[in-house]
Scaffold this motif. Structure first.
Motif, PDB file in Angstrom:
ATOM      1  N   GLY A 145       1.807 -10.846   3.939  1.00  0.00           N
ATOM      2  CA  GLY A 145       0.365  -9.968   4.759  1.00  0.00           C
ATOM      3  C   GLY A 145      -0.784 -11.249   5.738  1.00  0.00           C
ATOM      4  N   HIS A 146      -1.596 -10.071   7.677  1.00  0.00           N
ATOM      5  CA  HIS A 146      -2.156 -10.700   7.599  1.00  0.00           C
ATOM      6  C   HIS A 146      -3.472 -10.002   7.222  1.00  0.00           C
ATOM      7  CE1 HIS A 146      -4.189 -13.615  10.125  1.00  0.00           C
ATOM      8  NE2 HIS A 146      -4.743 -12.310  10.706  1.00  0.00           N
ATOM      9  N   MET A 147      -4.522 -10.473   6.807  1.00  0.00           N
ATOM     10  CA  MET A 147      -5.819  -9.662   6.943  1.00  0.00           C
ATOM     11  C   MET A 147      -7.398  -9.983   7.154  1.00  0.00           C
ATOM     12  SD  MET A 147      -7.560  -7.217   3.661  1.00  0.00           S
ATOM     13  CE  MET A 147      -7.815  -8.917   2.387  1.00  0.00           C
ATOM     14  N   VAL A 148      -7.597  -8.975   8.079  1.00  0.00           N
ATOM     15  CA  VAL A 148      -8.883  -9.638   8.745  1.00  0.00           C
ATOM     16  C   VAL A 148      -9.636  -8.545   8.035  1.00  0.00           C
ATOM     17  CG1 VAL A 148     -10.386  -9.496  10.637  1.00  0.00           C
ATOM     18  CG2 VAL A 148      -8.430 -10.239  10.922  1.00  0.00           C
ATOM     19  N   ALA A 149     -10.542  -9.078   7.008  1.00  0.00           N
ATOM     20  CA  ALA A 149     -11.139  -8.593   6.122  1.00  0.00           C
ATOM     21  C   ALA A 149     -13.013  -7.949   6.791  1.00  0.00           C
ATOM     22  CB  ALA A 149     -11.773  -9.081   5.173  1.00  0.00           C
ATOM     23  N   GLY A 150     -12.918  -8.801   8.020  1.00  0.00           N
ATOM     24  CA  GLY A 150     -14.272  -8.553   8.687  1.00  0.00           C
ATOM     25  C   GLY A 150     -14.714 -10.313   9.408  1.00  0.00           C
ATOM     26  N   PHE A 151     -15.524 -10.087  10.505  1.00  0.00           N
ATOM     27  CA  PHE A 151     -15.536 -10.586  11.321  1.00  0.00           C
ATOM     28  C   PHE A 151     -15.579 -12.847  10.507  1.00  0.00           C
ATOM     29  CE2 PHE A 151     -18.455 -14.563  14.101  1.00  0.00           C
ATOM     30  CZ  PHE A 151     -16.774 -13.873  15.014  1.00  0.00           C
ATOM     31  N   GLY A 152     -14.520 -13.372  11.306  1.00  0.00           N
ATOM     32  CA  GLY A 152     -13.983 -14.021  11.018  1.00  0.00           C
ATOM     33  C   GLY A 152     -13.531 -14.941   9.020  1.00  0.00           C
ATOM     34  N   ARG A 153     -13.210 -12.969   8.496  1.00  0.00           N
ATOM     35  CA  ARG A 153     -13.280 -13.710   7.272  1.00  0.00           C
ATOM     36  C   ARG A 153     -11.631 -12.962   7.157  1.00  0.00           C
ATOM     37  NH1 ARG A 153     -16.667  -9.976   2.929  1.00  0.00           N
ATOM     38  NH2 ARG A 153     -16.831  -8.376   5.355  1.00  0.00           N
ATOM     39  N   ILE A 154     -10.657 -14.092   7.328  1.00  0.00           N
ATOM     40  CA  ILE A 154      -9.248 -13.888   7.797  1.00  0.00           C
ATOM     41  C   ILE A 154      -8.228 -14.531   6.454  1.00  0.00           C
ATOM     42  CG2 ILE A 154      -7.126 -14.879   9.571  1.00  0.00           C
ATOM     43  CD1 ILE A 154      -9.090 -15.086  11.413  1.00  0.00           C
ATOM     44  N   HIS A 155      -7.382 -13.983   5.784  1.00  0.00           N
ATOM     45  CA  HIS A 155      -6.610 -13.951   4.549  1.00  0.00           C
ATOM     46  C   HIS A 155      -5.054 -14.037   5.074  1.00  0.00           C
ATOM     47  CE1 HIS A 155     -10.504 -14.737   2.437  1.00  0.00           C
ATOM     48  NE2 HIS A 155     -11.047 -13.338   3.215  1.00  0.00           N
ATOM     49  N   GLY A 156      -4.673 -15.048   4.274  1.00  0.00           N
ATOM     50  CA  GLY A 156      -2.767 -14.566   4.057  1.00  0.00           C
ATOM     51  C   GLY A 156      -2.680 -14.148   2.764  1.00  0.00           C
ATOM     52  N   LEU A 157      -1.900 -13.550   2.957  1.00  0.00           N
ATOM     53  CA  LEU A 157      -1.376 -12.827   2.084  1.00  0.00           C
ATOM     54  C   LEU A 157      -0.067 -13.230   1.383  1.00  0.00           C
ATOM     55  CD1 LEU A 157      -3.245  -9.927   2.154  1.00  0.00           C
ATOM     56  CD2 LEU A 157      -3.954 -11.726   0.488  1.00  0.00           C
ATOM     57  N   SER A 158       0.553 -13.127   0.101  1.00  0.00           N
ATOM     58  CA  SER A 158       2.170 -13.037  -0.404  1.00  0.00           C
ATOM     59  C   SER A 158       2.284 -11.609  -0.500  1.00  0.00           C
ATOM     60  CB  SER A 158       1.563 -14.191  -1.119  1.00  0.00           C
ATOM     61  OG  SER A 158       1.609 -13.440  -2.819  1.00  0.00           O
ATOM     62  N   ALA A 159       4.106 -11.339  -0.735  1.00  0.00           N
ATOM     63  CA  ALA A 159       4.087 -10.490  -1.873  1.00  0.00           C
ATOM     64  C   ALA A 159       3.990  -9.963  -2.990  1.00  0.00           C
ATOM     65  CB  ALA A 159       5.741 -10.438  -1.845  1.00  0.00           C
ATOM     66  N   THR A 160       2.953 -10.851  -3.594  1.00  0.00           N
ATOM     67  CA  THR A 160       3.013 -10.863  -4.895  1.00  0.00           C
ATOM     68  C   THR A 160       1.005 -10.449  -4.706  1.00  0.00           C
ATOM     69  OG1 THR A 160       2.574 -13.119  -5.507  1.00  0.00           O
ATOM     70  CG2 THR A 160       4.348 -12.206  -6.488  1.00  0.00           C
ATOM     71  N   ASP A 161       0.619 -10.605  -3.783  1.00  0.00           N
ATOM     72  CA  ASP A 161      -0.834 -10.268  -3.533  1.00  0.00           C
ATOM     73  C   ASP A 161      -1.114  -9.343  -3.163  1.00  0.00           C
ATOM     74  OD1 ASP A 161      -2.795 -12.462  -3.593  1.00  0.00           O
ATOM     75  OD2 ASP A 161      -1.380 -13.369  -1.788  1.00  0.00           O
ATOM     76  N   LEU A 162       0.390  -8.577  -2.740  1.00  0.00           N
ATOM     77  CA  LEU A 162       0.318  -6.672  -1.672  1.00  0.00           C
ATOM     78  C   LEU A 162       0.864  -6.052  -2.798  1.00  0.00           C
ATOM     79  CD1 LEU A 162       1.875  -7.619   1.537  1.00  0.00           C
ATOM     80  CD2 LEU A 162      -0.783  -7.192   1.239  1.00  0.00           C
ATOM     81  N   ARG A 163       1.592  -6.114  -3.465  1.00  0.00           N
ATOM     82  CA  ARG A 163       2.432  -5.517  -4.787  1.00  0.00           C
ATOM     83  C   ARG A 163       1.628  -5.268  -6.370  1.00  0.00           C
ATOM     84  NH1 ARG A 163       8.163  -4.528  -3.141  1.00  0.00           N
ATOM     85  NH2 ARG A 163       8.299  -7.008  -3.594  1.00  0.00           N
ATOM     86  N   LEU A 164       1.594  -4.939  -7.338  1.00  0.00           N
ATOM     87  CA  LEU A 164       1.224  -4.885  -8.543  1.00  0.00           C
ATOM     88  C   LEU A 164       2.798  -5.957  -8.921  1.00  0.00           C
ATOM     89  CD1 LEU A 164      -0.849  -2.379  -9.315  1.00  0.00           C
ATOM     90  CD2 LEU A 164      -1.453  -4.395  -8.129  1.00  0.00           C
ATOM     91  N   ALA A 165       2.196  -6.350 -10.512  1.00  0.00           N
ATOM     92  CA  ALA A 165       3.399  -6.405 -10.779  1.00  0.00           C
ATOM     93  C   ALA A 165       4.283  -5.257 -11.887  1.00  0.00           C
ATOM     94  CB  ALA A 165       3.261  -7.490 -12.271  1.00  0.00           C
ATOM     95  N   PRO A 166       5.302  -5.237 -12.255  1.00  0.00           N
ATOM     96  CA  PRO A 166       6.022  -3.894 -13.341  1.00  0.00           C
ATOM     97  C   PRO A 166       5.171  -4.109 -14.199  1.00  0.00           C
ATOM     98  CG  PRO A 166       7.664  -5.242 -12.385  1.00  0.00           C
ATOM     99  CD  PRO A 166       6.237  -6.185 -11.638  1.00  0.00           C
ATOM    100  N   VAL A 167       4.092  -5.128 -14.940  1.00  0.00           N
ATOM    101  CA  VAL A 167       4.077  -4.492 -16.078  1.00  0.00           C
ATOM    102  C   VAL A 167       2.277  -3.874 -16.101  1.00  0.00           C
ATOM    103  CG1 VAL A 167       2.483  -7.312 -16.181  1.00  0.00           C
ATOM    104  CG2 VAL A 167       3.118  -5.930 -18.161  1.00  0.00           C
ATOM    105  N   ASP A 168       2.428  -3.782 -15.139  1.00  0.00           N
ATOM    106  CA  ASP A 168       0.727  -3.242 -14.652  1.00  0.00           C
ATOM    107  C   ASP A 168       1.306  -1.769 -14.425  1.00  0.00           C
ATOM    108  OD1 ASP A 168      -0.621  -4.982 -14.559  1.00  0.00           O
ATOM    109  OD2 ASP A 168      -0.767  -6.184 -12.771  1.00  0.00           O
ATOM    110  N   TRP A 169       2.284  -0.940 -14.381  1.00  0.00           N
ATOM    111  CA  TRP A 169       2.758  -0.037 -13.453  1.00  0.00           C
ATOM    112  C   TRP A 169       3.675   1.216 -14.344  1.00  0.00           C
ATOM    113  CZ3 TRP A 169       7.044   1.378 -11.260  1.00  0.00           C
ATOM    114  CH2 TRP A 169       8.023   0.311  -9.956  1.00  0.00           C
TER     115      TRP A 169
END
Length: 255
Positions: A145-169
């Protein structure tokens, strides 16, 4: 940290949480696929963007209900690599200061009826064509994932950032449909208060369309809203406690 005027915007404590919230709050997204061989104009392998409706599994996996008559579906059959753009910039005077998220991954067809039910609950109009032979449910397996959260706030995201682990759901999955039905049948007043007092939406016949560990989705006609939970819920008992707490908070606010 990004400088805005003379103030500093704080970094996100949990970029993955904001990314999932941005996705779950979206009813549509831009889907980019790779044009299959034989496309007119010699555009083989070129990216092709299109607009699609989107829903989500409990872990935040994006779900698409698309027709094989559509160019993007035939592209995915030839090459499952794709991207989704979620746009959260609405309401910002300068749209480029608002949040947006690009997700890259692999799309795969799914015959899971539970996922289809989640999609139709999120988009009731889809019930009119969900049974057509050319339509099928697809899920996106995110890789980056590639998120721009606002001006100048840029974050690279992994698959584990984008989905919850099975224990959570996993424990919640078997009860989610019953929870939604119970809330709509027996607690319509509370749902209305969620919408009007906690989310500042207009009065109306608000219904709950889905629940997951991080919140629930509401709909009134063509209006939609996302109510985030303060605490992640992993089972039916925790969901009930959070919904009761939120109803009490809503009743405590002036209408």
């Amino acid at each position: 940290m990004a400088v805005v005027g003379e103030e500093m915007e704080p970094e996100l404590a949990d970029p993955g949480l904001q990314a999932r919230a941005l996705m779950r709050g979206s009813g549509e997204a831009t889907l980019a696929t790779l044009s299959r061989p034989g496309v007119q104009g010699g555009m083989d392998g070129w990216p092709m963007p299109s607009l699609v409706l989107v829903a989500f599994d409990l872990d935040a996996t994006p779900l698409l209900l698309i027709s094989r008559l559509a160019e993007h579906t035939r592209n995915l059959e030839g090459d499952p690599r794709c991207g989704l753009l979620f746009d959260g910039t609405g309401g910002h005077a300068d749209r480029l200061t608002g949040p947006r998220l690009s997700v890259q991954g692999y799309a795969e067809r799914s015959g899971d009826t539970r996922l289809l039910e989640r999609f139709i609950a999120r988009h009731p109009s889809a019930s009119a064509y969900a049974g057509f032979r050319d339509f099928a449910l697809w899920r996106l397996d995110p890789r980056r994932g590639h998120m721009v959260a606002g001006f100048g706030r840029i974050h690279g995201l992994s698959a584990t950032d984008l989905r919850l682990a099975p224990v959570d759901w996993t424990s919640l999955a078997g009860r989610a449909t019953d929870i939604v039905a119970h809330m709509n049948d027996d607690h319509a007043e509370a749902i209305g208060l969620y919408a009007t007092r906690l989310l500042d939406r207009p009065p109306g016949d608000w219904r709950m369309t889905g629940i997951d560990p991080e919140g629930c989705d509401l709909r009134c006609g063509t209006l939609t809203a996302r109510l985030a939970f303060d605490n992640r819920v992993r089972n039916a008992e925790a969901a009930r406690a959070e919904l009761v707490r939120l109803a009490g908070e809503a009743r405590g606010r002036k209408g």
